[in-house]
Design a protein around this motif. Structure first.
Motif, PDB file in Angstrom:
ATOM      1  N   GLU A  33      -0.410  25.705 -25.218  1.00 53.80           N
ATOM      2  CA  GLU A  33      -1.658  25.278 -24.580  1.00 53.80           C
ATOM      3  C   GLU A  33      -2.131  23.972 -25.215  1.00 53.80           C
ATOM      4  O   GLU A  33      -1.714  23.615 -26.316  1.00 53.80           O
ATOM      5  CB  GLU A  33      -2.726  26.359 -24.739  1.00 53.80           C
ATOM      6  CG  GLU A  33      -2.362  27.682 -24.079  1.00 53.80           C
ATOM      7  CD  GLU A  33      -2.112  27.541 -22.577  1.00 53.80           C
ATOM      8  OE1 GLU A  33      -2.835  26.759 -21.925  1.00 53.80           O
ATOM      9  OE2 GLU A  33      -1.191  28.206 -22.073  1.00 53.80           O
ATOM     10  N   ALA A  34      -2.993  23.253 -24.495  1.00 54.50           N
ATOM     11  CA  ALA A  34      -3.504  21.991 -25.017  1.00 54.50           C
ATOM     12  C   ALA A  34      -4.193  22.222 -26.361  1.00 54.50           C
ATOM     13  O   ALA A  34      -4.909  23.203 -26.561  1.00 54.50           O
ATOM     14  CB  ALA A  34      -4.485  21.371 -24.024  1.00 54.50           C
TER      15      ALA A  34
ATOM     16  N   CYS B  57      -2.762  17.069 -26.139  1.00 54.52           N
ATOM     17  CA  CYS B  57      -4.212  17.283 -26.270  1.00 54.52           C
ATOM     18  C   CYS B  57      -5.009  17.163 -24.980  1.00 54.52           C
ATOM     19  O   CYS B  57      -6.194  17.539 -24.978  1.00 54.52           O
ATOM     20  CB  CYS B  57      -4.780  16.304 -27.304  1.00 54.52           C
ATOM     21  SG  CYS B  57      -4.062  16.485 -28.943  1.00 54.52           S
ATOM     22  N   VAL B  58      -4.443  16.643 -23.911  1.00 52.93           N
ATOM     23  CA  VAL B  58      -5.191  16.471 -22.664  1.00 52.93           C
ATOM     24  C   VAL B  58      -4.620  17.423 -21.620  1.00 52.93           C
ATOM     25  O   VAL B  58      -3.452  17.306 -21.237  1.00 52.93           O
ATOM     26  CB  VAL B  58      -5.139  15.023 -22.153  1.00 52.93           C
ATOM     27  CG1 VAL B  58      -5.905  14.900 -20.840  1.00 52.93           C
ATOM     28  CG2 VAL B  58      -5.716  14.071 -23.200  1.00 52.93           C
ATOM     29  N   ASP B  59      -5.431  18.359 -21.184  1.00 53.01           N
ATOM     30  CA  ASP B  59      -5.006  19.380 -20.223  1.00 53.01           C
ATOM     31  C   ASP B  59      -5.439  18.942 -18.828  1.00 53.01           C
ATOM     32  O   ASP B  59      -6.614  19.019 -18.484  1.00 53.01           O
ATOM     33  CB  ASP B  59      -5.626  20.723 -20.599  1.00 53.01           C
ATOM     34  CG  ASP B  59      -5.151  21.858 -19.700  1.00 53.01           C
ATOM     35  OD1 ASP B  59      -4.187  21.642 -18.937  1.00 53.01           O
ATOM     36  OD2 ASP B  59      -5.739  22.947 -19.770  1.00 53.01           O
TER      37      ASP B  59
ATOM     38  N   GLY C 189       2.740  16.650 -15.985  1.00 54.98           N
ATOM     39  CA  GLY C 189       2.355  16.312 -17.347  1.00 54.98           C
ATOM     40  C   GLY C 189       2.333  14.819 -17.589  1.00 54.98           C
ATOM     41  O   GLY C 189       2.324  13.999 -16.661  1.00 54.98           O
TER      42      GLY C 189
END
Length: 336
Positions: A199-200, A100-102, A143
């Motif tokens: 993707e996030a 959830c965190v990009d 990441g």
């Protein structure tokens, strides 16, 4: 100017101490974790996010950590973030942050197996290692990571496999990222996108109440427990199948009916290493896939639950197609 790293303290064994009864509970705050810690590579800001043992955490608590990480990596003066976390459910929270965190900035989870008042505690070493990883320019773009007992592991694919050993975590179905010895950090390859083509994902407040059940299967399982999960409001059920994701005809029939009624069914394995595979009929993985179960690839059953809960918290098309697409995207990670 020194590199700035933010330490997010959430509790856990690394912040716990024993009382007169002989049991441990969280006592220390974030500042206590850094007191007297030698060899720190960065200037730290400390934020107390939670003050709990991780076996007590809820989905709301996990979202609190996700939000805290997102806030800190958005700061232009921050190189990286360290999350000090209890080991029992560290893999779930780290997975949620990864999904959830990009950010290209390193986010590093760590903790301890022994309290700081134990003989030969391990928290200081793990925290120092995590700070080095978070501060290193070579960590950028890798990441969310877990640093424990000298290992650098990807968050998605990390699992606690040993209850008491200091070497508690390993990468499961994905390669480890590297090692840290003293202040020497060695990665095994160049930075690669940790989530493959995924993707996030957005995490909404509905995540706090997502009803995603996990059920381990065993010989003679008769599906009544699965009926109870749906009756209690589970929107999704993740099955821990035998072997490569096998069950029996009773479970196959239940899956077909549950999917027809709108319940998302995911298929993982109770075996730590290796993916699920649609190999067998008569209630095996091939039968379950034909009945509508979504294979969770190489995700552990507990990280699979987090993925489905995140997806369930967002509106959109039905849950099963979104889960299938997300798992396929995660599986498109190049190996080293």
């Amino acid at each position: 100017m020194m590199t700035r790293v933010v330490v997010l303290a959430t509790g856990g064994t690394i912040a716990s101490r024993f009382d007169a009864s002989g049991s441990a509970s969280v006592r220390d705050g974030g500042a206590d974790l850094l007191t007297g810690l030698a060899g720190r590579p960065a200037q730290e800001d400390v934020v107390d996010v939670l003050h709990t043992n991780s076996y007590l955490m809820t989905l709301r608590d996990i979202r609190t950590v996700v939000d805290a990480v997102a806030t800190q990596v958005a700061r232009p003066d921050v190189r990286g973030v360290v999350v000090a976390h209890g080991t029992d459910t560290l893999e779930e929270t780290a997975c949620a942050v990864a999904l959830c965190v990009d950010t290209p900035k390193p986010v590093v989870f760590t903790g301890a197996q022994r309290t700081p008042d134990s003989e030969d505690p391990d928290g200081e070493r793990n925290l120092r290692d995590a700070l080095h990883v978070a501060a290193a320019e070579s960590s950028r773009g890798r990441g969310v990571m877990v640093v424990f007992a000298g290992k650098v592991l990807p968050a998605v694919g990390c699992r606690k496999l040993r209850t008491l050993d200091l070497d508690a975590f390993d990468a499961v179905n994905v390669p480890p990222l590297g090692k840290i010895t003293g202040s020497r950090l060695r990665y095994s390859g160049p930075a690669q996108r940790a989530l493959g083509a995924l993707e996030a994902l957005p995490m909404t407040a509905a995540f706090d109440h997502a009803r995603v059940a996990v059920v381990m299967l065993y010989p003679g399982f008769d599906a009544r427990l699965l009926d109870a999960c749906v009756a209690q409001g589970s929107a999704a059920v993740i099955l821990g199948g035998m072997g490569a994701g096998n069950a029996n005809p009773a479970v196959q029939a239940w899956v077909a009916q549950a999917v027809a009624d709108g319940t998302m069914v995911g298929l993982s394995s109770r075996v730590p290493f290796g993916p699920v595979a649609a190999l067998y009929g008569a209630g095996g993985g091939a039968s379950l896939a034909a009945a509508g179960a979504v294979g969770m690839g190489g995700l552990s059953i507990f990280q699979a639950r987090i993925l489905v809960a995140v997806l369930a918290s967002a509106s959109g098309q039905s849950l099963a197609p979104r889960t299938r697409s997300a798992v396929e995207a995660l599986e498109h990670r190049s190996s080293r």
